[in-house]
Design an enzyme around this catalytic site. Structure first.
Site, PDB file in Angstrom:
ATOM      1  N   ARG A   1       1.398  14.268  13.506  1.00  0.00           N
ATOM      2  CA  ARG A   1       1.753  14.042  12.092  1.00  0.00           C
ATOM      3  C   ARG A   1       1.621  15.297  11.229  1.00  0.00           C
ATOM      4  O   ARG A   1       0.902  15.310  10.220  1.00  0.00           O
ATOM      5  CB  ARG A   1       0.937  12.899  11.502  1.00  0.00           C
ATOM      6  CG  ARG A   1       1.101  11.588  12.256  1.00  0.00           C
ATOM      7  CD  ARG A   1       0.396  10.443  11.601  1.00  0.00           C
ATOM      8  NE  ARG A   1       1.055  10.002  10.393  1.00  0.00           N
ATOM      9  CZ  ARG A   1       0.583   9.021   9.616  1.00  0.00           C
ATOM     10  NH1 ARG A   1      -0.553   8.437   9.933  1.00  0.00           N
ATOM     11  NH2 ARG A   1       1.231   8.637   8.545  1.00  0.00           N
TER      12      ARG A   1
ATOM     13  N   ARG B   1      -8.305  -0.850   5.122  1.00  0.00           N
ATOM     14  CA  ARG B   1      -7.535   0.220   4.474  1.00  0.00           C
ATOM     15  C   ARG B   1      -6.203  -0.284   3.947  1.00  0.00           C
ATOM     16  O   ARG B   1      -5.651   0.238   2.988  1.00  0.00           O
ATOM     17  CB  ARG B   1      -7.257   1.354   5.459  1.00  0.00           C
ATOM     18  CG  ARG B   1      -8.482   2.155   5.860  1.00  0.00           C
ATOM     19  CD  ARG B   1      -8.058   3.375   6.631  1.00  0.00           C
ATOM     20  NE  ARG B   1      -7.036   4.108   5.881  1.00  0.00           N
ATOM     21  CZ  ARG B   1      -6.392   5.155   6.375  1.00  0.00           C
ATOM     22  NH1 ARG B   1      -6.653   5.541   7.618  1.00  0.00           N
ATOM     23  NH2 ARG B   1      -5.478   5.791   5.670  1.00  0.00           N
TER      24      ARG B   1
ATOM     25  N   LYS C   1       0.838  -1.208   0.000  1.00  0.00           N
ATOM     26  CA  LYS C   1       0.000   0.000   0.000  1.00  0.00           C
ATOM     27  C   LYS C   1       0.871   1.255   0.000  1.00  0.00           C
ATOM     28  O   LYS C   1       0.655   2.199  -0.756  1.00  0.00           O
ATOM     29  CB  LYS C   1      -0.915   0.019   1.232  1.00  0.00           C
ATOM     30  CG  LYS C   1      -1.537   1.387   1.532  1.00  0.00           C
ATOM     31  CD  LYS C   1      -2.304   1.387   2.834  1.00  0.00           C
ATOM     32  CE  LYS C   1      -1.517   1.476   4.069  1.00  0.00           C
ATOM     33  NZ  LYS C   1      -1.074   2.840   4.449  1.00  0.00           N
ATOM     34  N   ASN C   2       1.906   1.265   0.834  1.00  0.00           N
ATOM     35  CA  ASN C   2       2.735   2.464   1.001  1.00  0.00           C
ATOM     36  C   ASN C   2       3.721   2.693  -0.134  1.00  0.00           C
ATOM     37  O   ASN C   2       4.457   3.677  -0.127  1.00  0.00           O
ATOM     38  CB  ASN C   2       3.451   2.422   2.356  1.00  0.00           C
ATOM     39  CG  ASN C   2       2.471   2.606   3.488  1.00  0.00           C
ATOM     40  OD1 ASN C   2       1.309   2.964   3.256  1.00  0.00           O
ATOM     41  ND2 ASN C   2       2.899   2.334   4.704  1.00  0.00           N
TER      42      ASN C   2
ATOM     43  N   ARG D   1      -4.355  10.380   5.044  1.00  0.00           N
ATOM     44  CA  ARG D   1      -3.328  11.427   5.082  1.00  0.00           C
ATOM     45  C   ARG D   1      -2.425  11.377   3.871  1.00  0.00           C
ATOM     46  O   ARG D   1      -1.922  12.404   3.398  1.00  0.00           O
ATOM     47  CB  ARG D   1      -2.430  11.249   6.295  1.00  0.00           C
ATOM     48  CG  ARG D   1      -3.101  11.015   7.603  1.00  0.00           C
ATOM     49  CD  ARG D   1      -2.071  10.825   8.655  1.00  0.00           C
ATOM     50  NE  ARG D   1      -1.230  11.983   8.722  1.00  0.00           N
ATOM     51  CZ  ARG D   1      -1.618  13.133   9.260  1.00  0.00           C
ATOM     52  NH1 ARG D   1      -2.820  13.224   9.758  1.00  0.00           N
ATOM     53  NH2 ARG D   1      -0.829  14.159   9.306  1.00  0.00           N
TER      54      ARG D   1
ATOM     55  N   CYS E   1      -4.585  12.753  13.762  1.00  0.00           N
ATOM     56  CA  CYS E   1      -4.510  11.324  13.435  1.00  0.00           C
ATOM     57  C   CYS E   1      -4.419  10.544  14.738  1.00  0.00           C
ATOM     58  O   CYS E   1      -3.831  11.027  15.704  1.00  0.00           O
ATOM     59  CB  CYS E   1      -3.270  11.053  12.581  1.00  0.00           C
ATOM     60  SG  CYS E   1      -2.943   9.310  12.347  1.00  0.00           S
TER      61      CYS E   1
ATOM     62  N   ASP F   1       5.418   0.338  11.969  1.00  0.00           N
ATOM     63  CA  ASP F   1       4.189  -0.303  11.486  1.00  0.00           C
ATOM     64  C   ASP F   1       4.096  -1.770  11.883  1.00  0.00           C
ATOM     65  O   ASP F   1       3.100  -2.424  11.585  1.00  0.00           O
ATOM     66  CB  ASP F   1       4.082  -0.159   9.963  1.00  0.00           C
ATOM     67  CG  ASP F   1       3.861   1.284   9.531  1.00  0.00           C
ATOM     68  OD1 ASP F   1       3.998   1.570   8.335  1.00  0.00           O
ATOM     69  OD2 ASP F   1       3.575   2.123  10.411  1.00  0.00           O
TER      70      ASP F   1
ATOM     71  N   ILE G   1       8.806   6.687  16.852  1.00  0.00           N
ATOM     72  CA  ILE G   1       8.416   7.458  15.663  1.00  0.00           C
ATOM     73  C   ILE G   1       7.154   8.288  15.907  1.00  0.00           C
ATOM     74  O   ILE G   1       7.108   9.469  15.584  1.00  0.00           O
ATOM     75  CB  ILE G   1       8.206   6.523  14.451  1.00  0.00           C
ATOM     76  CG1 ILE G   1       9.439   5.641  14.227  1.00  0.00           C
ATOM     77  CG2 ILE G   1       7.858   7.323  13.196  1.00  0.00           C
ATOM     78  CD1 ILE G   1      10.696   6.373  13.814  1.00  0.00           C
TER      79      ILE G   1
ATOM     80  N   LEU H   1       7.426  19.706   7.042  1.00  0.00           N
ATOM     81  CA  LEU H   1       8.665  19.473   6.291  1.00  0.00           C
ATOM     82  C   LEU H   1       8.394  19.375   4.787  1.00  0.00           C
ATOM     83  O   LEU H   1       9.245  19.730   3.973  1.00  0.00           O
ATOM     84  CB  LEU H   1       9.356  18.212   6.810  1.00  0.00           C
ATOM     85  CG  LEU H   1       9.728  18.241   8.307  1.00  0.00           C
ATOM     86  CD1 LEU H   1      10.329  16.911   8.737  1.00  0.00           C
ATOM     87  CD2 LEU H   1      10.674  19.396   8.612  1.00  0.00           C
TER      88      LEU H   1
HETATM   89  C1  EPZ Z   1       4.703   6.795   6.429  1.00  0.00           C
HETATM   90  O1  EPZ Z   1       3.924   7.840   7.030  1.00  0.00           O
HETATM   91  C2  EPZ Z   1       3.769   5.589   6.318  1.00  0.00           C
HETATM   92  N1  EPZ Z   1       2.633   5.944   5.495  1.00  0.00           N
HETATM   93  C3  EPZ Z   1       3.291   5.188   7.707  1.00  0.00           C
HETATM   94  O2  EPZ Z   1       2.517   3.990   7.599  1.00  0.00           O
HETATM   95  C4  EPZ Z   1       4.500   4.871   8.577  1.00  0.00           C
HETATM   96  O3  EPZ Z   1       4.072   4.623   9.888  1.00  0.00           O
HETATM   97  C5  EPZ Z   1       5.470   6.069   8.590  1.00  0.00           C
HETATM   98  O4  EPZ Z   1       5.828   6.448   7.254  1.00  0.00           O
HETATM   99  C6  EPZ Z   1       6.759   5.761   9.335  1.00  0.00           C
HETATM  100  O5  EPZ Z   1       7.384   4.647   8.808  1.00  0.00           O
HETATM  101  C7  EPZ Z   1       2.783   5.924   4.131  1.00  0.00           C
HETATM  102  O6  EPZ Z   1       3.831   5.648   3.583  1.00  0.00           O
HETATM  103  C8  EPZ Z   1       1.574   6.265   3.328  1.00  0.00           C
HETATM  104  P1  EPZ Z   1       6.750  10.174   8.472  1.00  0.00           P
HETATM  105  P2  EPZ Z   1       4.474   9.346   7.048  1.00  0.00           P
HETATM  106  O7  EPZ Z   1       6.570  11.454   7.752  1.00  0.00           O
HETATM  107  O8  EPZ Z   1       5.299   9.597   5.855  1.00  0.00           O
HETATM  108  C9  EPZ Z   1       7.148  13.550  11.786  1.00  0.00           C
HETATM  109  C10 EPZ Z   1       0.668   2.564   7.895  1.00  0.00           C
HETATM  110  O9  EPZ Z   1       0.323   1.975   8.927  1.00  0.00           O
HETATM  111  N2  EPZ Z   1       6.957  14.532  10.690  1.00  0.00           N
HETATM  112  O10 EPZ Z   1       7.925   9.335   8.094  1.00  0.00           O
HETATM  113  O11 EPZ Z   1       3.319  10.216   7.308  1.00  0.00           O
HETATM  114  C11 EPZ Z   1       5.914  12.689  12.038  1.00  0.00           C
HETATM  115  O12 EPZ Z   1       4.994  13.336  12.869  1.00  0.00           O
HETATM  116  C12 EPZ Z   1       1.135   4.032   7.985  1.00  0.00           C
HETATM  117  O13 EPZ Z   1       0.679   2.049   6.769  1.00  0.00           O
HETATM  118  C13 EPZ Z   1       7.024  15.891  10.970  1.00  0.00           C
HETATM  119  O14 EPZ Z   1       7.220  16.288  12.114  1.00  0.00           O
HETATM  120  O15 EPZ Z   1       5.412   9.316   8.338  1.00  0.00           O
HETATM  121  C14 EPZ Z   1       6.521  11.438  12.666  1.00  0.00           C
HETATM  122  O16 EPZ Z   1       6.714  11.635  14.034  1.00  0.00           O
HETATM  123  C15 EPZ Z   1       0.874   4.640   9.316  1.00  0.00           C
HETATM  124  N3  EPZ Z   1       6.831  16.759   9.947  1.00  0.00           N
HETATM  125  C16 EPZ Z   1       7.865  11.331  11.948  1.00  0.00           C
HETATM  126  O17 EPZ Z   1       8.147  12.615  11.393  1.00  0.00           O
HETATM  127  C17 EPZ Z   1       6.610  16.359   8.652  1.00  0.00           C
HETATM  128  O18 EPZ Z   1       6.441  17.203   7.750  1.00  0.00           O
HETATM  129  C18 EPZ Z   1       7.888  10.289  10.823  1.00  0.00           C
HETATM  130  O19 EPZ Z   1       6.739  10.475  10.043  1.00  0.00           O
HETATM  131  C19 EPZ Z   1       6.552  14.980   8.389  1.00  0.00           C
HETATM  132  C20 EPZ Z   1       6.744  14.078   9.426  1.00  0.00           C
END
Ligand code: EPZ
Length: 434
Positions: A125, A400, A22-23, A96, A120, A308, A330, A129
């Site tokens: 989240r 999902r 999915k991701n 998201r 969320c 995950d 995370i 960035l």
């Molecule tokens: C991706 O989410 C995945 N989703 C998530 O999978 C996964 O948990 C996550 O990466 C971490 O591996 C998809 O790929 C669609 P991040 P993402 O940006 O990109 C902070 C599932 O179960 N952050 O890597 O949204 C954030 O809050 C889902 O399939 C900022 O502060 O995660 C978090 O603490 C859930 N500012 C950390 O970074 C930003 O602009 C990592 O989040 C972006 C992120």
């Protein structure tokens, strides 16, 4: 709302085939926005988030064909005649990852209007960035009425250092940089296999990307991108979920059509727990007696232990000999499943972003409810070893990201059934392509 009814106690045996990730599929579908030519994606999982992404693209004027029958895991997307560059709140609030259209739209169309994702279950989240990176590429960004408005005649290459490793942030800016003028260097990037898969698709579309899978990615911008055909990588989180199901229930399970290399952190941890796992080709075989040893784990960015898989690992830890400390690094609120597991008889104490799990306690079937995608997976796993019947509510969360999980589990011996409304017609493969 659908529910799962699960009767625990059956060891899992046989072979389960893993779907596409999915991701990886979601950013790949967004990447089609970067060209007016058709992009054909294979090994697309039939899950609810793909349906949401289809709606998102169609609302912009894209032509999206989801294959059926033998082609049911293929999609053809053509974004030649986009009529708007907007991702509405109605869709973004349900997924998201919809914000992944922001970079491609600004890069190709010169403007975008994308709803901010809002809160969320697993954490704040923010996407600050993503926005900061686009501004460094020269986009002018305003936020009003809950929407991001972005403008740029043509993006310009820049040197971007991510303050924090972000998966979709890396993917969003990677896509934007492909059509920017000049070179972009992205530093402190996410190294997830899904990022590498996206870069591989973009290079097939004519992009010039180097370094995906490492902390530094270099992109030479090009004038335009063309269509391509690409096979999505297997879902390492779905594979990990079934591997833990086998480790929990005992039995002898082969998890096929996966990429064992992407599961190193999990397999190493399971070996530490005394679970027998062996990887050959595109399969992982798990055999065991369902009595693992306890082991501490801490989630990290790839190639570390994936967040995950944290909830699923916690379900395993409830059945392990001894204590396991599960640390979530995370997301700040990703222990929603713990209280539901406690309702089933688990011994879990939350201390900030650490969960102390005292194993091995007998679990008993109960009525529980899912709060998010991976939390719901951990409840399904716990129910497979609980005494009696468990009823899991709100399984729309699991739909999902898991393709027909109850059918796959039943296929290897689990007692699980879905009750409630049937899946919407769209999700069930009719015999002929529409
Ligand atoms: C991706 O989410 C995945 N989703 C998530 O999978 C996964 O948990 C996550 O990466 C971490 O591996 C998809 O790929 C669609 P991040 P993402 O940006 O990109 C902070 C599932 O179960 N952050 O890597 O949204 C954030 O809050 C889902 O399939 C900022 O502060 O995660 C978090 O603490 C859930 N500012 C950390 O970074 C930003 O602009 C990592 O989040 C972006 C992120």
């Amino acid at each position: 709302m659908d529910k799962f009814v699960i009767r625990g106690g059956n060891p899992l045996t046989g072979t389960v085939r893993i779907s596409g990730a999915k991701n990886a599929a979601l950013p790949a579908m967004a990447a089609a926005l970067l060209t007016e030519e058709p992009v054909i994606l294979e090994n697309i999982p039939q899950v609810r988030d793909i349906e949401t992404e289809r709606k998102l693209l169609v609302a912009m004027g894209a032509d999206v064909e989801l294959g059926y029958g033998r082609a049911q895991h293929r999609t053809t997307i053509c974004c030649r005649n986009l009529v708007n560059a907007e991702a509405s709140y109605e869709l973004v609030k349900t997924m998201r990852a919809s914000t992944l259209v922001l970079g491609p739209l600004v890069a190709r169309m010169g403007h975008a209007r994308v709803s901010l994702p809002g809160g969320c279950a697993i954490g704040a989240r923010p996407i600050d960035l993503h926005i900061k990176g686009l501004e460094q590429l020269g986009a002018v960004i305003a936020q009003e009425h809950g929407y991001i408005e972005a403008q740029a005649e043509r993006l310009k290459g820049a040197h971007i250092l991510f303050e924090k490793i972000t998966v979709t942030g890396t993917e969003d800016l990677l896509m934007a940089a492909t059509l920017a003028e000049g070179e972009t260097v992205l530093e402190n990037c996410a190294r997830e296999p899904e990022v590498v898969d996206l870069a591989s698709l973009l290079n097939k579309m004519g992009a010039r990307i180097e370094g995906a899978g490492t902390p530094t990615i270099r992109v030479q911008g090009v004038e335009r991108l063309r269509g391509a055909r690409h096979r999505i990588v297997p879902d390492r989180i779905e594979a990990g979920t079934f591997i833990i199901a086998a480790a929990l229930t005992g039995g002898d399970l082969s998890v096929s059509s996966c990429e064992p290399r992407h599961l190193d952190a999990l397999l190493q941890k399971l070996e530490e727990c005394g679970v027998q796992v062996s990887a050959t080709g595109d399969s992982v075989r798990v055999s065991g007696n369902g009595r693992p040893k306890g082991a501490d784990v801490a989630t990290q960015e790839y190639p570390g232990f994936p967040t995950d898989m944290q909830a699923q690992y916690m379900a395993l830890a409830t059945q392990a000999e001894g204590t396991s400390v599960v640390t979530e690094n995370i997301f700040e609120n990703r222990f929603m499943h713990a209280q539901e597991l406690v309702r089933m008889g688990a011994d879990i104490r939350i201390e900030g972003h650490r969960a102390v799990v005292r194993g091995r306690t007998a679990l008993s079937g109960a009525a529980v409810q899912a709060s998010d995608l991976r939390a719901s997976a951990s409840l399904v796993l716990a129910a497979l070893v609980a005494e009696g019947e468990t009823i899991i509510d709100r399984v729309y969360h699991i739909d999902r990201g898991y393709e027909r999980i109850e059918e796959k589990l039943r296929g290897v011996g689990a007692q699980i059934r879905r009750i409630g409304e049937l899946l919407p017609k769209r999700m069930v493969a009719p015999e002929v392509a529409v």
